[in-house]
Design an enzyme around this catalytic site. Sequence first.
Site, PDB file in Angstrom:
ATOM      1  N   ASN A   8       0.861  -1.188   0.000  1.00 36.77           N
ATOM      2  CA  ASN A   8       0.000   0.000   0.000  1.00 36.77           C
ATOM      3  C   ASN A   8       0.894   1.234   0.000  1.00 36.77           C
ATOM      4  O   ASN A   8       1.494   1.568   1.014  1.00 36.77           O
ATOM      5  CB  ASN A   8      -0.897  -0.032   1.252  1.00 36.77           C
ATOM      6  CG  ASN A   8      -1.715   1.235   1.414  1.00 36.77           C
ATOM      7  OD1 ASN A   8      -1.863   2.008   0.471  1.00 36.77           O
ATOM      8  ND2 ASN A   8      -2.256   1.440   2.606  1.00 36.77           N
ATOM      9  N   TRP A   9       0.969   1.885  -1.160  1.00 37.20           N
ATOM     10  CA  TRP A   9       1.863   3.053  -1.273  1.00 37.20           C
ATOM     11  C   TRP A   9       1.265   4.303  -0.623  1.00 37.20           C
ATOM     12  O   TRP A   9       1.927   5.312  -0.504  1.00 37.20           O
ATOM     13  CB  TRP A   9       2.162   3.334  -2.754  1.00 37.20           C
ATOM     14  CG  TRP A   9       3.245   2.456  -3.329  1.00 37.20           C
ATOM     15  CD1 TRP A   9       3.686   1.252  -2.835  1.00 37.20           C
ATOM     16  CD2 TRP A   9       4.022   2.713  -4.502  1.00 37.20           C
ATOM     17  NE1 TRP A   9       4.691   0.749  -3.644  1.00 37.20           N
ATOM     18  CE2 TRP A   9       4.914   1.634  -4.671  1.00 37.20           C
ATOM     19  CE3 TRP A   9       4.052   3.743  -5.441  1.00 37.20           C
ATOM     20  CZ2 TRP A   9       5.834   1.561  -5.730  1.00 37.20           C
ATOM     21  CZ3 TRP A   9       4.958   3.673  -6.499  1.00 37.20           C
ATOM     22  CH2 TRP A   9       5.838   2.598  -6.641  1.00 37.20           C
ATOM     23  N   LYS A  10      -0.020   4.241  -0.272  1.00 39.45           N
ATOM     24  CA  LYS A  10      -0.710   5.405   0.310  1.00 39.45           C
ATOM     25  C   LYS A  10      -0.511   6.629  -0.597  1.00 39.45           C
ATOM     26  O   LYS A  10      -0.458   6.484  -1.814  1.00 39.45           O
ATOM     27  CB  LYS A  10      -0.209   5.662   1.729  1.00 39.45           C
ATOM     28  CG  LYS A  10      -0.188   4.404   2.581  1.00 39.45           C
ATOM     29  CD  LYS A  10       0.045   4.710   4.026  1.00 39.45           C
ATOM     30  CE  LYS A  10       0.237   3.403   4.785  1.00 39.45           C
ATOM     31  NZ  LYS A  10       0.202   3.556   6.216  1.00 39.45           N
ATOM     32  N   HIS A  93      -9.463   0.858   4.976  1.00 43.43           N
ATOM     33  CA  HIS A  93      -8.171   1.088   5.650  1.00 43.43           C
ATOM     34  C   HIS A  93      -8.402   2.066   6.803  1.00 43.43           C
ATOM     35  O   HIS A  93      -9.194   3.006   6.684  1.00 43.43           O
ATOM     36  CB  HIS A  93      -7.165   1.660   4.650  1.00 43.43           C
ATOM     37  CG  HIS A  93      -5.768   1.679   5.199  1.00 43.43           C
ATOM     38  ND1 HIS A  93      -5.351   2.615   6.100  1.00 43.43           N
ATOM     39  CD2 HIS A  93      -4.714   0.857   4.994  1.00 43.43           C
ATOM     40  CE1 HIS A  93      -4.079   2.376   6.425  1.00 43.43           C
ATOM     41  NE2 HIS A  93      -3.680   1.316   5.770  1.00 43.43           N
ATOM     42  N   GLU A  95      -6.807   4.488   7.859  1.00 42.79           N
ATOM     43  CA  GLU A  95      -6.582   5.908   7.549  1.00 42.79           C
ATOM     44  C   GLU A  95      -7.811   6.506   6.849  1.00 42.79           C
ATOM     45  O   GLU A  95      -8.140   7.670   7.056  1.00 42.79           O
ATOM     46  CB  GLU A  95      -5.300   6.061   6.703  1.00 42.79           C
ATOM     47  CG  GLU A  95      -4.056   5.820   7.562  1.00 42.79           C
ATOM     48  CD  GLU A  95      -2.837   5.333   6.810  1.00 42.79           C
ATOM     49  OE1 GLU A  95      -2.801   5.417   5.574  1.00 42.79           O
ATOM     50  OE2 GLU A  95      -1.909   4.838   7.490  1.00 42.79           O
ATOM     51  N   GLU A 160      -5.411  -5.212  10.621  1.00 47.78           N
ATOM     52  CA  GLU A 160      -4.406  -4.173  10.816  1.00 47.78           C
ATOM     53  C   GLU A 160      -4.668  -3.430  12.126  1.00 47.78           C
ATOM     54  O   GLU A 160      -5.497  -2.503  12.155  1.00 47.78           O
ATOM     55  CB  GLU A 160      -4.464  -3.165   9.665  1.00 47.78           C
ATOM     56  CG  GLU A 160      -4.143  -3.746   8.318  1.00 47.78           C
ATOM     57  CD  GLU A 160      -3.531  -2.696   7.414  1.00 47.78           C
ATOM     58  OE1 GLU A 160      -2.378  -2.868   7.019  1.00 47.78           O
ATOM     59  OE2 GLU A 160      -4.192  -1.683   7.142  1.00 47.78           O
ATOM     60  N   GLY A 166       2.602   1.951  10.708  1.00 50.43           N
ATOM     61  CA  GLY A 166       3.596   3.014  10.581  1.00 50.43           C
ATOM     62  C   GLY A 166       4.329   3.358  11.864  1.00 50.43           C
ATOM     63  O   GLY A 166       5.011   4.382  11.935  1.00 50.43           O
ATOM     64  N   SER A 205       3.433  -2.467  10.275  1.00 51.80           N
ATOM     65  CA  SER A 205       4.877  -2.512  10.494  1.00 51.80           C
ATOM     66  C   SER A 205       5.529  -3.838  10.095  1.00 51.80           C
ATOM     67  O   SER A 205       6.473  -4.287  10.752  1.00 51.80           O
ATOM     68  CB  SER A 205       5.207  -2.151  11.952  1.00 51.80           C
ATOM     69  OG  SER A 205       4.811  -0.818  12.226  1.00 51.80           O
ATOM     70  N   GLY A 226       2.790  -1.261   4.247  1.00 51.10           N
ATOM     71  CA  GLY A 226       2.822   0.150   3.900  1.00 51.10           C
ATOM     72  C   GLY A 226       4.241   0.594   3.579  1.00 51.10           C
ATOM     73  O   GLY A 226       4.753   0.380   2.478  1.00 51.10           O
ATOM     74  N   GLY A 227       4.905   1.179   4.563  1.00 55.51           N
ATOM     75  CA  GLY A 227       6.229   1.777   4.370  1.00 55.51           C
ATOM     76  C   GLY A 227       7.222   0.883   3.644  1.00 55.51           C
ATOM     77  O   GLY A 227       7.945   1.340   2.742  1.00 55.51           O
TER      78      GLY A 227
END
Length: 242
Positions: A8-10, A93, A95, A160, A166, A205, A226-227
Site C-alpha cells: 500500500n503506497w498510500k 483502511h 486511515e 491491521e 507506521g 509494520s 505500507g512503508g
Amino acid sequence: MGALIAGNWKMNGLTADLAELDAIADSLAAEPAAAEALVCPPATLLAAAAKRLKGRAGVGGQTCHPNEKGAHTGELSADMLKDAGAAYVIVGHSERRADCGEGDADVKARAEAALRAGLRPIVAVGETLEEREAGRVVERLLEQLAGSLPDAAAIDVAYEPVWAIGTGRTPSLADIGEAHAAIRTALAERFGGAAADIRVLYGGSVKPENAAEILAVDGVGGALVGGASLKAADFLAIVRAA
Ligand code: PEP
C-alpha cells in the site's frame, strides 16, 4: 490459495518511483515467488504501474466510491480502477476510516461496489490502542466484520491493528494468531465453506526482518505492507518470505 503480499503506497509515489516496479517485475520474472504480489499505488500511477509490472505482480486501488458514476467530484469508481488495470481494491483502511469518516456501512458499500466491478476487495479491520488496552480486540474485530463485509465471499480481509501501522510496533505472534483465529471463525460462520478461499492478511509494520515469523503464524494468509512496500528490495524480501 497462495499467500498475498499487498503493498500500500498510500499518498506516496511519482512517475520516477515507477522504477521500483521495474525492479519488482524483473526480479519476479527471473525467480518467481510462491506468494502473489500486489502493489496499490496512488490512482495517478495505476495504469502505468500495471504496464511496468508486466503481470509479474498485480495492481490495486486504495479505495473506491460506492457508486458506479455520477456527480462525485474527485472520487474514483471501482469500474475506473478496473479500467486502469486494477484487480483488487483496499476498502476500510484505518486511515480512510479516520481521515474520511468511513464507517462500517460505508466500507461495506465500497466492497459491494468493488465486487460489482469485478475487483476483489481487501476489507481492512483493526482495533485502536485504546480498544486493545480495554481488552476489546476480538469484540471490535467482530463488530467491524459484521458491518463491513459484503454479502459475497470473493474477498480478502486485512487485520491491521491501528496502533501498529507506521509505528514500528507489532502485536506478539500469539496476539496475531488469536486475532486471525477469531477472524477466520467469523468468516466461516458468515460464508461457510467459501470462507476457505478468503485470505486474512496481517498489516502493521511488516518489514523484511519480521515478515517470515509473522507469515508463519497459523491463519495468516499474507501481509498488507505500507512503508516497506515503497522500496523494491524490501517489498521483494517480504514477498519471498511467504
Ligand atoms: C498500511 O498502511 O496498511 C500499513 C500496514 O502500513 P505500515 O506497513 O507502514 O505499518
